[in-house]
Design an enzyme around this catalytic site. Structure first.
Site, PDB file in Angstrom:
ATOM      1  N   TYR A  18       4.364   5.308  11.488  1.00 16.40           N
ATOM      2  CA  TYR A  18       4.645   3.898  11.812  1.00 16.40           C
ATOM      3  C   TYR A  18       5.495   3.152  10.764  1.00 16.40           C
ATOM      4  CZ  TYR A  18       0.470   3.406   8.837  1.00 16.40           C
ATOM      5  OH  TYR A  18      -0.433   3.490   7.813  1.00 16.40           O
ATOM      6  N   ARG A  60       0.864  -1.176   0.000  1.00 10.27           N
ATOM      7  CA  ARG A  60       0.000   0.000   0.000  1.00 10.27           C
ATOM      8  C   ARG A  60       0.906   1.233   0.000  1.00 10.27           C
ATOM      9  NH1 ARG A  60      -2.031   0.896   5.489  1.00 10.27           N
ATOM     10  NH2 ARG A  60      -0.573   2.613   5.406  1.00 10.27           N
ATOM     11  N   HIS A  95      -3.379   4.527   4.764  1.00 16.33           N
ATOM     12  CA  HIS A  95      -4.499   3.589   4.876  1.00 16.33           C
ATOM     13  C   HIS A  95      -5.777   4.242   4.340  1.00 16.33           C
ATOM     14  CE1 HIS A  95      -7.368   0.750   6.446  1.00 16.33           C
ATOM     15  NE2 HIS A  95      -7.964   1.741   7.085  1.00 16.33           N
TER      16      HIS A  95
HETATM   17  C1  LIG Z   1     -14.694  -5.864  11.948  1.00 16.70           C
HETATM   18  C2  LIG Z   1     -13.849  -4.625  11.870  1.00 16.70           C
HETATM   19  N1  LIG Z   1     -12.882  -4.416  12.771  1.00 16.70           N
HETATM   20  C3  LIG Z   1     -12.111  -3.321  12.711  1.00 16.70           C
HETATM   21  C4  LIG Z   1     -12.322  -2.378  11.719  1.00 16.70           C
HETATM   22  C5  LIG Z   1     -11.439  -1.128  11.647  1.00 16.70           C
HETATM   23  N2  LIG Z   1     -10.519  -1.253  10.490  1.00 16.70           N
HETATM   24  C6  LIG Z   1     -10.777  -0.594   9.358  1.00 16.70           C
HETATM   25  S1  LIG Z   1      -9.626  -0.929   8.183  1.00 16.70           S
HETATM   26  C7  LIG Z   1      -8.763  -1.937   9.206  1.00 16.70           C
HETATM   27  C8  LIG Z   1      -7.498  -2.613   8.722  1.00 16.70           C
HETATM   28  C9  LIG Z   1      -7.741  -3.582   7.622  1.00 16.70           C
HETATM   29  O1  LIG Z   1      -6.517  -4.025   7.106  1.00 16.70           O
HETATM   30  P1  LIG Z   1      -6.443  -5.049   5.908  1.00 16.70           P
HETATM   31  O2  LIG Z   1      -7.432  -6.137   6.099  1.00 16.70           O
HETATM   32  O3  LIG Z   1      -5.015  -5.454   5.776  1.00 16.70           O
HETATM   33  O4  LIG Z   1      -6.906  -4.220   4.638  1.00 16.70           O
HETATM   34  P2  LIG Z   1      -6.296  -2.907   3.990  1.00 16.70           P
HETATM   35  O5  LIG Z   1      -7.029  -1.738   4.608  1.00 16.70           O
HETATM   36  O6  LIG Z   1      -4.838  -2.879   4.254  1.00 16.70           O
HETATM   37  O7  LIG Z   1      -6.613  -2.981   2.535  1.00 16.70           O
HETATM   38  C10 LIG Z   1      -9.379  -2.011  10.447  1.00 16.70           C
HETATM   39  C11 LIG Z   1      -8.868  -2.797  11.581  1.00 16.70           C
HETATM   40  C12 LIG Z   1     -13.360  -2.626  10.785  1.00 16.70           C
HETATM   41  N3  LIG Z   1     -13.617  -1.789   9.790  1.00 16.70           N
HETATM   42  N4  LIG Z   1     -14.097  -3.761  10.861  1.00 16.70           N
END
Ligand SMILES: Cc1ncc(C[n+]2csc(CCOP(=O)(O)OP(=O)(O)O)c2C)c(N)n1
Length: 381
Positions: A281, A268, A272
């Site tokens: 970080y 990425r 985020h």
């Molecule tokens: C069930 C749930 N827990 C926590 C969150 C908060 N949250 C939003 S994005 C994220 C990280 C997701 O990371 P990843 O699965 O690696 O996907 P990326 O955003 O890197 O594409 C989190 C923890 C959420 N949206 N849904």
């Protein structure tokens, strides 16, 4: 106890090196053989367009036109390669960063921004595009995707012997999502039901500020076999490799061979979301390492080595990208505010007396704020 080793790009399926040289692959060469110069340029064009969309949407958020935006920057090859491997009959269940896949499935990217502007939940027709709505609840849609795939199977649309009839599902999720219970439950259901679903994990190495090394001690792809789901680890910045691997997994799913777990190892390159500051970080050295592995540069270098990327074509695509950016900007700025009562519109496909009653009450309630002589208290009674 020692830390886990850093993420590595060793042992990935690769058809293009970061400097654009073609690497032969005995099992996959045949799957990309039909991609002539026009086919490669089509992949390049889509990646450039979607990156421009990304830049435009990020600027729009900064200008206060969007509530939030999640960039796909750096993940264009994973998304465009895999999406080009699909048939129109396949169904996609995205998370919230799959703008490249949306574009390749014919969804107008302005529609995607209605969601990030906070005026609807994604207004495209999921069935017409075979592209379901964005999901912000991490990993939950892997269960929806698996259920949908089981439905296709039970409707007799899998393993029919007719490639023009068979269909499958692809579900996109991130490395962080693999730690969620839902994803693990979906893998159990998919495996035991032999569901026609491709689990496409874009390992972009960060779940907001949480690195993949804090989510797993083994490559994420190694998780698949534990569920009885074969897996493959592919270079996610190599559009040819992601295309070939997804095509193979989809063919398997459509013909009744069951699920596959694809780990597309990518990065990425942006934040985020627009609410995040990655400098808090991760190091600039890491970002620089991945900037040198840019997925669009890789295909550009390959096309240049083939002598198939003219300056005119590059300019034409850049102009097209500018026009897309301008259209998106104009359309987003012109998006009105929906009435609050529009939330009642898509509850049921056909009118429902309870919903109609609630809508009528709500409209009276809203009107009470402007009606002379009627207090808010009064309208409640
Ligand atoms: C069930 C749930 N827990 C926590 C969150 C908060 N949250 C939003 S994005 C994220 C990280 C997701 O990371 P990843 O699965 O690696 O996907 P990326 O955003 O890197 O594409 C989190 C923890 C959420 N949206 N849904």
């Amino acid at each position: 106890m020692s830390q886990t080793s850093p993420p590595t790009d060793d042992g990935l399926v690769q058809l293009l090196t970061p400097t654009g040289e073609r690497v032969p692959h005995p099992d996959l060469d045949a799957r990309v053989a039909h991609l002539d110069a026009d086919g490669l340029r089509a992949l390049y064009r889509d990646m450039v367009l979607v990156r421009r969309f990304d830049t435009e949407a990020t600027s729009l958020q900064r200008q206060g036109e969007l509530a939030l935006f999640a960039q796909g920057l750096g993940q264009e090859a994973a998304q465009i390669g895999s999406a080009h491997a699909m048939s129109p009959r396949d169904h996609v269940f995205p998370s919230y960063r799959e703008h490249g896949v949306a574009h390749a499935r014919g969804v107008d990217l302005a529609q995607v921004l209605r969601l990030f502007r906070g005026i609807d939940h994604g207004g495209w027709d999921p069935v017409a595009h075979g592209f379901h709505l964005y999901t912000l609840v991490i990993g939950s849609h892997t269960l929806h995707a698996t259920g949908y795939a089981m439905g296709l199977q039970r409707d007799g649309l899998v393993g029919t012997g007719d490639p023009d009839r068979d269909a499958a599902v692809v579900v996109y999720f991130g490395d962080g999502a693999t730690s969620q219970g839902d994803v693990n439950e979906a893998l159990v259901f998919a495996a035991v039901n032999n569901a026609p679903v491709v689990f496409f994990c874009q390992n972009n190495q960060w779940a907001i500020s949480e690195p993949t090394t804090k989510q797993a001690r083994v490559p994420l792809a190694d998780r698949g076999p534990g569920f009885g789901v074969p897996s493959v680890r592919v270079d996610g910045n190599d559009v040819l490799a992601t295309y070939a691997v997804t095509q193979q997994a989809l063919e398997r799913a459509r013909t009744g061979g069951g699920p596959t777990f694809v780990e597309a190892f990518t990065y990425r390159m942006g934040a985020h979301t627009t609410s995040d500051d990655p400098t808090r970080y991760r190091s600039s050295a890491e970002e620089e390492y991945w900037r040198r592995r840019d997925p669009i540069d890789r295909l550009r270098l390959h096309l240049e080595q083939l002598g198939e990327l003219s300056a005119e074509f590059v300019e034409q695509v850049a102009d097209e990208a500018d026009a897309l950016g301008e259209r998106i900007r104009t359309e987003v700025r012109a998006m009105g505010r929906p009435s609050s009562a529009s939330m009642f519109e898509h509850v049921y496909a056909t009118p429902h007396s309870v919903v109609e009653g609630e809508r009528a009450w709500f409209e009276r309630y809203e009107a009470s704020f402007t009606d002379a002589g009627q207090s808010r208290e009064g309208s409640h009674r």
